[in-house]
Design a protein around this motif. Structure first.
Motif, mmCIF file in Angstrom:
data_model
loop_
_atom_site.group_PDB
_atom_site.id
_atom_site.type_symbol
_atom_site.label_atom_id
_atom_site.label_comp_id
_atom_site.label_asym_id
_atom_site.label_seq_id
_atom_site.Cartn_x
_atom_site.Cartn_y
_atom_site.Cartn_z
ATOM 1 N N ASP A 85 0.846 -1.204 0.000
ATOM 2 C CA ASP A 85 0.000 0.000 0.000
ATOM 3 C C ASP A 85 0.876 1.246 0.000
ATOM 4 O O ASP A 85 0.595 2.232 -0.689
ATOM 5 C CB ASP A 85 -0.889 0.044 1.255
ATOM 6 C CG ASP A 85 -1.990 -1.007 1.215
ATOM 7 O OD1 ASP A 85 -2.293 -1.496 0.116
ATOM 8 O OD2 ASP A 85 -2.534 -1.317 2.296
ATOM 9 N N ILE A 86 1.930 1.208 0.817
ATOM 10 C CA ILE A 86 2.816 2.365 0.948
ATOM 11 C C ILE A 86 3.542 2.619 -0.376
ATOM 12 O O ILE A 86 3.591 3.743 -0.869
ATOM 13 C CB ILE A 86 3.826 2.149 2.102
ATOM 14 C CG1 ILE A 86 3.082 2.031 3.435
ATOM 15 C CG2 ILE A 86 4.830 3.304 2.157
ATOM 16 C CD1 ILE A 86 3.942 1.546 4.594
ATOM 17 N N LYS A 87 4.057 1.526 -0.970
ATOM 18 C CA LYS A 87 4.762 1.677 -2.241
ATOM 19 C C LYS A 87 3.834 2.216 -3.330
ATOM 20 O O LYS A 87 4.211 3.075 -4.118
ATOM 21 C CB LYS A 87 5.342 0.327 -2.677
ATOM 22 C CG LYS A 87 6.579 -0.070 -1.912
ATOM 23 C CD LYS A 87 7.146 -1.364 -2.462
ATOM 24 C CE LYS A 87 8.362 -1.811 -1.658
ATOM 25 N NZ LYS A 87 8.862 -3.111 -2.123
ATOM 26 N N THR A 88 2.606 1.701 -3.347
ATOM 27 C CA THR A 88 1.637 2.160 -4.341
ATOM 28 C C THR A 88 1.351 3.655 -4.169
ATOM 29 O O THR A 88 1.266 4.394 -5.150
ATOM 30 C CB THR A 88 0.326 1.352 -4.232
ATOM 31 O OG1 THR A 88 0.645 -0.024 -4.317
ATOM 32 C CG2 THR A 88 -0.636 1.706 -5.349
ATOM 33 N N ALA A 89 1.233 4.098 -2.910
ATOM 34 C CA ALA A 89 0.988 5.517 -2.644
ATOM 35 C C ALA A 89 2.136 6.363 -3.196
ATOM 36 O O ALA A 89 1.915 7.428 -3.775
ATOM 37 C CB ALA A 89 0.808 5.756 -1.143
ATOM 38 N N ILE A 90 3.363 5.868 -3.048
ATOM 39 C CA ILE A 90 4.531 6.607 -3.550
ATOM 40 C C ILE A 90 4.488 6.693 -5.076
ATOM 41 O O ILE A 90 4.712 7.757 -5.655
ATOM 42 C CB ILE A 90 5.849 5.941 -3.082
ATOM 43 C CG1 ILE A 90 5.949 5.983 -1.549
ATOM 44 C CG2 ILE A 90 7.053 6.641 -3.709
ATOM 45 C CD1 ILE A 90 7.093 5.151 -0.981
ATOM 46 N N THR A 91 4.148 5.571 -5.724
ATOM 47 C CA THR A 91 4.095 5.599 -7.194
ATOM 48 C C THR A 91 2.990 6.518 -7.682
ATOM 49 O O THR A 91 3.126 7.188 -8.693
ATOM 50 C CB THR A 91 3.883 4.182 -7.794
ATOM 51 O OG1 THR A 91 2.616 3.677 -7.397
ATOM 52 C CG2 THR A 91 4.979 3.231 -7.373
ATOM 53 N N LYS A 92 1.891 6.586 -6.915
ATOM 54 C CA LYS A 92 0.784 7.467 -7.317
ATOM 55 C C LYS A 92 1.116 8.932 -7.091
ATOM 56 O O LYS A 92 0.437 9.823 -7.617
ATOM 57 C CB LYS A 92 -0.501 7.071 -6.589
ATOM 58 C CG LYS A 92 -1.100 5.802 -7.186
ATOM 59 C CD LYS A 92 -2.507 5.542 -6.722
ATOM 60 C CE LYS A 92 -3.085 4.318 -7.425
ATOM 61 N NZ LYS A 92 -4.006 3.574 -6.563
ATOM 62 N N ALA A 93 2.129 9.195 -6.287
ATOM 63 C CA ALA A 93 2.598 10.575 -6.124
ATOM 64 C C ALA A 93 3.520 10.941 -7.286
ATOM 65 O O ALA A 93 3.887 12.100 -7.454
ATOM 66 C CB ALA A 93 3.320 10.731 -4.785
#
Ligand SMILES: [Cu+2]
Length: 121
Positions: A85-93
């Motif tokens: 979830d955390i990694k996905t949030a970073i990619t979405k930023a």
């Protein structure tokens, strides 16, 4: 003699009580985990964007992005969020997170100065 026995029994009970309460506290602590993720952040603007996005997730305890190393260190509640979830949030930023590439649309919307700095590195 009887008094002594009673006394040791009380001590034992107390010790058992202290032991169970401390081990309970320890199991609760294990639900907080730490993870380090390598990002493509290059400046304070990047840092702000990533931290804002990750902070929106449930269960984030603390986060700190070190621009020298580009490593984001996060402590989070195990039962509320996952590393993915955390990694996905970073990619979405708009930034890469370890093996995950940045979300293309989000990357395209990044400030020009950030993109240029990334190219030069
Ligand atoms: Cu930047």
């Amino acid at each position: 003699m009887k008094k002594q026995l009673l006394f040791s029994a009380v001590i034992l009970l107390l010790a058992a009580f202290v032991f169970t309460t401390t081990s309970k506290a320890q199991t609760q602590d294990t639900t907080i985990k730490e993870v380090k993720i390598l990002t493509s952040a290059v400046c304070d603007m990047c840092k702000g964007k990533i931290e804002k996005k990750v902070n929106k997730l449930d269960g984030i305890e603390s986060l700190e992005l070190d621009l020298e190393t580009k490593i984001l260190t996060i402590t989070y509640h195990n039962e509320k969020t996952t590393v993915n979830d955390i990694k996905t949030a970073i990619t979405k930023a708009g930034y890469s997170a370890d093996e995950l590439p940045a979300d293309k649309e989000a990357f395209d919307n990044l400030p020009k100065c950030c993109k240029n700095k990334m190219k030069n590195k």
